[in-house]
Scaffold this motif. Structure first.
Motif, PDB file in Angstrom:
ATOM      1  N   TYR A   6     -16.512 -14.679  18.206  1.00  0.00           N
ATOM      2  CA  TYR A   6     -17.766 -14.042  18.607  1.00  0.00           C
ATOM      3  C   TYR A   6     -18.523 -13.465  17.412  1.00  0.00           C
ATOM      4  CZ  TYR A   6     -16.866 -14.765  23.529  1.00  0.00           C
ATOM      5  OH  TYR A   6     -16.663 -15.346  24.750  1.00  0.00           O
ATOM      6  N   ARG A   7     -17.802 -12.973  16.428  1.00  0.00           N
ATOM      7  CA  ARG A   7     -18.470 -12.513  15.205  1.00  0.00           C
ATOM      8  C   ARG A   7     -19.151 -13.686  14.509  1.00  0.00           C
ATOM      9  NH1 ARG A   7     -14.556 -10.918  11.753  1.00  0.00           N
ATOM     10  NH2 ARG A   7     -13.078 -10.386  13.349  1.00  0.00           N
ATOM     11  N   TYR A   8     -18.439 -14.812  14.423  1.00  0.00           N
ATOM     12  CA  TYR A   8     -19.019 -16.012  13.802  1.00  0.00           C
ATOM     13  C   TYR A   8     -20.258 -16.482  14.574  1.00  0.00           C
ATOM     14  CZ  TYR A   8     -14.803 -16.700  10.914  1.00  0.00           C
ATOM     15  OH  TYR A   8     -13.793 -16.573  10.007  1.00  0.00           O
ATOM     16  N   LEU A   9     -20.153 -16.506  15.891  1.00  0.00           N
ATOM     17  CA  LEU A   9     -21.292 -16.946  16.712  1.00  0.00           C
ATOM     18  C   LEU A   9     -22.492 -16.022  16.542  1.00  0.00           C
ATOM     19  CD1 LEU A   9     -19.507 -17.993  20.025  1.00  0.00           C
ATOM     20  CD2 LEU A   9     -20.381 -19.473  18.219  1.00  0.00           C
ATOM     21  N   ILE A  38     -24.082 -16.899  13.310  1.00  0.00           N
ATOM     22  CA  ILE A  38     -24.800 -18.171  13.410  1.00  0.00           C
ATOM     23  C   ILE A  38     -26.103 -17.980  14.177  1.00  0.00           C
ATOM     24  CG2 ILE A  38     -24.700 -20.486  14.422  1.00  0.00           C
ATOM     25  CD1 ILE A  38     -21.682 -20.473  13.781  1.00  0.00           C
ATOM     26  N   LYS A  39     -26.085 -17.174  15.246  1.00  0.00           N
ATOM     27  CA  LYS A  39     -27.301 -16.911  16.013  1.00  0.00           C
ATOM     28  C   LYS A  39     -28.360 -16.226  15.163  1.00  0.00           C
ATOM     29  CE  LYS A  39     -25.422 -16.396  20.662  1.00  0.00           C
ATOM     30  NZ  LYS A  39     -25.096 -15.435  21.714  1.00  0.00           N
ATOM     31  N   LYS A  40     -27.906 -15.241  14.384  1.00  0.00           N
ATOM     32  CA  LYS A  40     -28.847 -14.497  13.542  1.00  0.00           C
ATOM     33  C   LYS A  40     -29.230 -15.272  12.293  1.00  0.00           C
ATOM     34  CE  LYS A  40     -27.220 -10.001  15.046  1.00  0.00           C
ATOM     35  NZ  LYS A  40     -26.525  -8.769  14.667  1.00  0.00           N
ATOM     36  N   GLU A  41     -28.573 -16.420  12.087  1.00  0.00           N
ATOM     37  CA  GLU A  41     -28.803 -17.302  10.944  1.00  0.00           C
ATOM     38  C   GLU A  41     -28.554 -16.606   9.615  1.00  0.00           C
ATOM     39  OE1 GLU A  41     -32.579 -19.250  11.316  1.00  0.00           O
ATOM     40  OE2 GLU A  41     -32.032 -20.182  13.219  1.00  0.00           O
ATOM     41  N   THR A  42     -27.574 -15.696   9.598  1.00  0.00           N
ATOM     42  CA  THR A  42     -27.177 -15.087   8.326  1.00  0.00           C
ATOM     43  C   THR A  42     -26.124 -15.948   7.635  1.00  0.00           C
ATOM     44  OG1 THR A  42     -25.523 -13.735   9.464  1.00  0.00           O
ATOM     45  CG2 THR A  42     -27.675 -12.737   9.085  1.00  0.00           C
ATOM     46  N   SER A  43     -25.417 -16.768   8.412  1.00  0.00           N
ATOM     47  CA  SER A  43     -24.428 -17.691   7.858  1.00  0.00           C
ATOM     48  C   SER A  43     -24.507 -19.006   8.608  1.00  0.00           C
ATOM     49  CB  SER A  43     -23.011 -17.130   8.003  1.00  0.00           C
ATOM     50  OG  SER A  43     -22.862 -15.935   7.285  1.00  0.00           O
ATOM     51  N   SER A  44     -24.026 -20.045   7.956  1.00  0.00           N
ATOM     52  CA  SER A  44     -24.009 -21.352   8.612  1.00  0.00           C
ATOM     53  C   SER A  44     -22.572 -21.703   8.994  1.00  0.00           C
ATOM     54  CB  SER A  44     -24.590 -22.421   7.681  1.00  0.00           C
ATOM     55  OG  SER A  44     -23.757 -22.572   6.562  1.00  0.00           O
TER      56      SER A  44
END
Length: 166
Positions: free
Chosen positions: A45-48, A51-57
Protein backbone atom coordinates in the motif's frame (compact mmCIF):
# COMPACT_ATOMS: atom_id res chain seq x y z
CA UNK A 1 40.21 -7.68 -7.48
CA UNK A 2 36.47 -8.07 -6.84
CA UNK A 3 34.22 -5.80 -8.90
CA UNK A 4 30.52 -6.31 -8.43
CA UNK A 5 28.33 -5.71 -11.43
CA UNK A 6 26.20 -2.66 -11.20
CA UNK A 7 22.72 -3.16 -12.56
CA UNK A 8 20.97 -0.22 -14.11
CA UNK A 9 17.31 0.55 -13.55
CA UNK A 10 14.79 -1.30 -15.70
CA UNK A 11 13.17 0.77 -18.42
CA UNK A 12 9.80 0.11 -20.02
CA UNK A 13 8.11 1.77 -22.91
CA UNK A 14 5.65 4.43 -21.81
CA UNK A 15 2.64 2.39 -22.91
CA UNK A 16 3.81 -0.76 -21.09
CA UNK A 17 4.59 1.23 -17.97
CA UNK A 18 1.15 2.88 -18.06
CA UNK A 19 -0.67 -0.45 -18.55
CA UNK A 20 1.24 -2.15 -15.73
CA UNK A 21 0.67 0.85 -13.47
CA UNK A 22 -3.07 0.99 -14.23
CA UNK A 23 -3.44 -2.75 -13.71
CA UNK A 24 -1.55 -2.61 -10.40
CA UNK A 25 -3.54 0.37 -9.11
CA UNK A 26 -7.02 -0.60 -10.25
CA UNK A 27 -7.39 -4.25 -11.25
CA UNK A 28 -4.82 -6.31 -9.38
CA UNK A 29 -5.84 -8.67 -6.60
CA UNK A 30 -3.88 -7.14 -3.71
CA UNK A 31 -3.71 -10.31 -1.58
CA UNK A 32 -2.40 -12.31 -4.53
CA UNK A 33 0.18 -9.62 -5.33
CA UNK A 34 1.48 -9.52 -1.75
CA UNK A 35 1.67 -13.32 -1.61
CA UNK A 36 3.43 -13.66 -4.99
CA UNK A 37 5.88 -10.80 -4.39
CA UNK A 38 6.67 -11.80 -0.82
CA UNK A 39 6.07 -8.34 0.58
CA UNK A 40 3.76 -7.17 3.34
CA UNK A 41 0.38 -5.61 2.78
CA UNK A 42 1.47 -2.30 4.31
CA UNK A 43 4.52 -2.19 2.07
CA UNK A 44 2.38 -2.77 -1.00
CA UNK A 45 0.00 0.00 0.00
CA UNK A 46 2.91 2.37 0.60
CA UNK A 47 4.24 1.53 -2.87
CA UNK A 48 0.80 2.03 -4.44
CA UNK A 49 0.47 5.38 -2.69
CA UNK A 50 3.85 6.49 -4.09
CA UNK A 51 2.85 5.31 -7.57
CA UNK A 52 -0.49 7.17 -7.37
CA UNK A 53 1.22 10.37 -6.30
CA UNK A 54 3.84 9.75 -9.02
CA UNK A 55 6.72 10.32 -6.62
CA UNK A 56 8.19 6.94 -7.62
CA UNK A 57 7.80 4.57 -10.51
CA UNK A 58 7.36 0.82 -10.56
CA UNK A 59 10.97 0.35 -11.66
CA UNK A 60 12.26 2.24 -8.63
CA UNK A 61 10.13 0.45 -6.06
CA UNK A 62 10.23 -3.20 -7.16
CA UNK A 63 13.16 -5.50 -7.89
CA UNK A 64 13.66 -7.15 -11.25
CA UNK A 65 12.14 -10.44 -10.07
CA UNK A 66 9.17 -8.65 -8.54
CA UNK A 67 8.53 -6.74 -11.78
CA UNK A 68 8.67 -10.02 -13.70
CA UNK A 69 6.17 -11.51 -11.25
CA UNK A 70 3.89 -8.48 -11.70
CA UNK A 71 4.05 -8.91 -15.47
CA UNK A 72 3.20 -12.62 -15.14
CA UNK A 73 0.24 -11.83 -12.89
CA UNK A 74 -1.01 -9.19 -15.30
CA UNK A 75 -0.70 -11.59 -18.24
CA UNK A 76 -2.56 -14.28 -16.30
CA UNK A 77 -5.36 -11.79 -15.57
CA UNK A 78 -5.45 -10.83 -19.25
CA UNK A 79 -5.67 -14.46 -20.37
CA UNK A 80 -8.44 -15.07 -17.83
CA UNK A 81 -10.30 -12.02 -19.16
CA UNK A 82 -9.95 -13.20 -22.77
CA UNK A 83 -11.23 -16.66 -21.84
CA UNK A 84 -14.24 -15.20 -20.04
CA UNK A 85 -14.92 -12.88 -22.96
CA UNK A 86 -14.80 -15.80 -25.43
CA UNK A 87 -17.09 -17.88 -23.21
CA UNK A 88 -19.55 -14.98 -22.97
CA UNK A 89 -19.53 -14.52 -26.75
CA UNK A 90 -20.14 -18.25 -27.25
CA UNK A 91 -23.04 -18.18 -24.77
CA UNK A 92 -24.58 -15.18 -26.54
CA UNK A 93 -24.23 -16.90 -29.91
CA UNK A 94 -25.79 -20.09 -28.55
CA UNK A 95 -28.68 -18.14 -27.00
CA UNK A 96 -29.26 -16.24 -30.24
CA UNK A 97 -29.26 -19.55 -32.11
CA UNK A 98 -31.75 -21.03 -29.63
CA UNK A 99 -33.99 -17.97 -29.93
CA UNK A 100 -33.93 -18.30 -33.72
CA UNK A 101 -34.73 -22.02 -33.49
CA UNK A 102 -37.60 -21.33 -31.10
CA UNK A 103 -39.04 -18.72 -33.47
CA UNK A 104 -38.76 -21.16 -36.38
CA UNK A 105 -40.42 -23.92 -34.38
CA UNK A 106 -43.27 -21.67 -33.26
CA UNK A 107 -43.82 -20.51 -36.83
CA UNK A 108 -43.86 -24.08 -38.13
CA UNK A 109 -46.20 -25.28 -35.38
CA UNK A 110 -48.66 -22.46 -36.08
CA UNK A 111 -48.42 -23.17 -39.80
CA UNK A 112 -49.56 -26.76 -39.25
CA UNK A 113 -52.13 -25.90 -36.59
CA UNK A 114 -50.23 -27.12 -33.54
CA UNK A 115 -50.52 -23.71 -31.89
CA UNK A 116 -54.24 -24.30 -31.46
CA UNK A 117 -53.59 -27.59 -29.71
CA UNK A 118 -51.36 -25.94 -27.12
CA UNK A 119 -53.95 -23.21 -26.66
CA UNK A 120 -56.64 -25.86 -26.19
CA UNK A 121 -54.51 -27.52 -23.52
CA UNK A 122 -54.23 -24.21 -21.66
CA UNK A 123 -57.97 -23.68 -22.05
CA UNK A 124 -58.72 -27.14 -20.61
CA UNK A 125 -56.45 -26.45 -17.64
CA UNK A 126 -58.23 -23.13 -17.06
CA UNK A 127 -61.64 -24.82 -17.11
CA UNK A 128 -60.38 -27.33 -14.52
CA UNK A 129 -59.22 -24.43 -12.34
CA UNK A 130 -62.59 -22.70 -12.66
CA UNK A 131 -64.36 -25.82 -11.47
CA UNK A 132 -62.11 -26.17 -8.42
CA UNK A 133 -61.97 -24.43 -5.05
CA UNK A 134 -62.35 -20.69 -4.43
CA UNK A 135 -58.59 -20.23 -4.47
CA UNK A 136 -58.32 -22.02 -7.83
CA UNK A 137 -61.15 -19.90 -9.23
CA UNK A 138 -59.28 -16.75 -8.16
CA UNK A 139 -56.13 -18.09 -9.84
CA UNK A 140 -58.14 -18.84 -13.02
CA UNK A 141 -59.51 -15.26 -13.07
CA UNK A 142 -55.95 -13.88 -12.73
CA UNK A 143 -54.73 -16.04 -15.61
CA UNK A 144 -57.67 -15.03 -17.78
CA UNK A 145 -57.03 -11.32 -17.11
CA UNK A 146 -53.39 -11.66 -18.17
CA UNK A 147 -54.32 -13.04 -21.57
CA UNK A 148 -54.71 -10.69 -24.52
CA UNK A 149 -58.23 -10.00 -25.81
CA UNK A 150 -57.80 -12.27 -28.85
CA UNK A 151 -56.88 -15.24 -26.68
CA UNK A 152 -59.80 -14.50 -24.35
CA UNK A 153 -62.17 -14.62 -27.36
CA UNK A 154 -60.67 -17.95 -28.40
CA UNK A 155 -61.21 -19.21 -24.87
CA UNK A 156 -64.88 -18.15 -24.92
CA UNK A 157 -65.34 -19.96 -28.23
CA UNK A 158 -63.61 -23.08 -26.85
CA UNK A 159 -65.72 -22.98 -23.71
CA UNK A 160 -68.95 -22.87 -25.78
CA UNK A 161 -67.76 -25.82 -27.87
CA UNK A 162 -67.00 -27.86 -24.76
CA UNK A 163 -70.38 -27.05 -23.18
CA UNK A 164 -72.25 -28.01 -26.39
CA UNK A 165 -70.56 -31.43 -26.45
CA UNK A 166 -71.39 -32.23 -22.85
Amino acid sequence: MYRPYKLGMIHFSDLSQKRLRDWLLHLANRTQVTKELGIGRNTLYRYLDKIKKETSSIEELFTLQQVQTLIKLENADWQKYLTQKADLAAKKAAKADLDHQEAQLTKTLHQYGWGEITDNLEFAQLIDLQQGSAEQKQQARAILQRWPAAKQKKYDKYQKQVQNHE
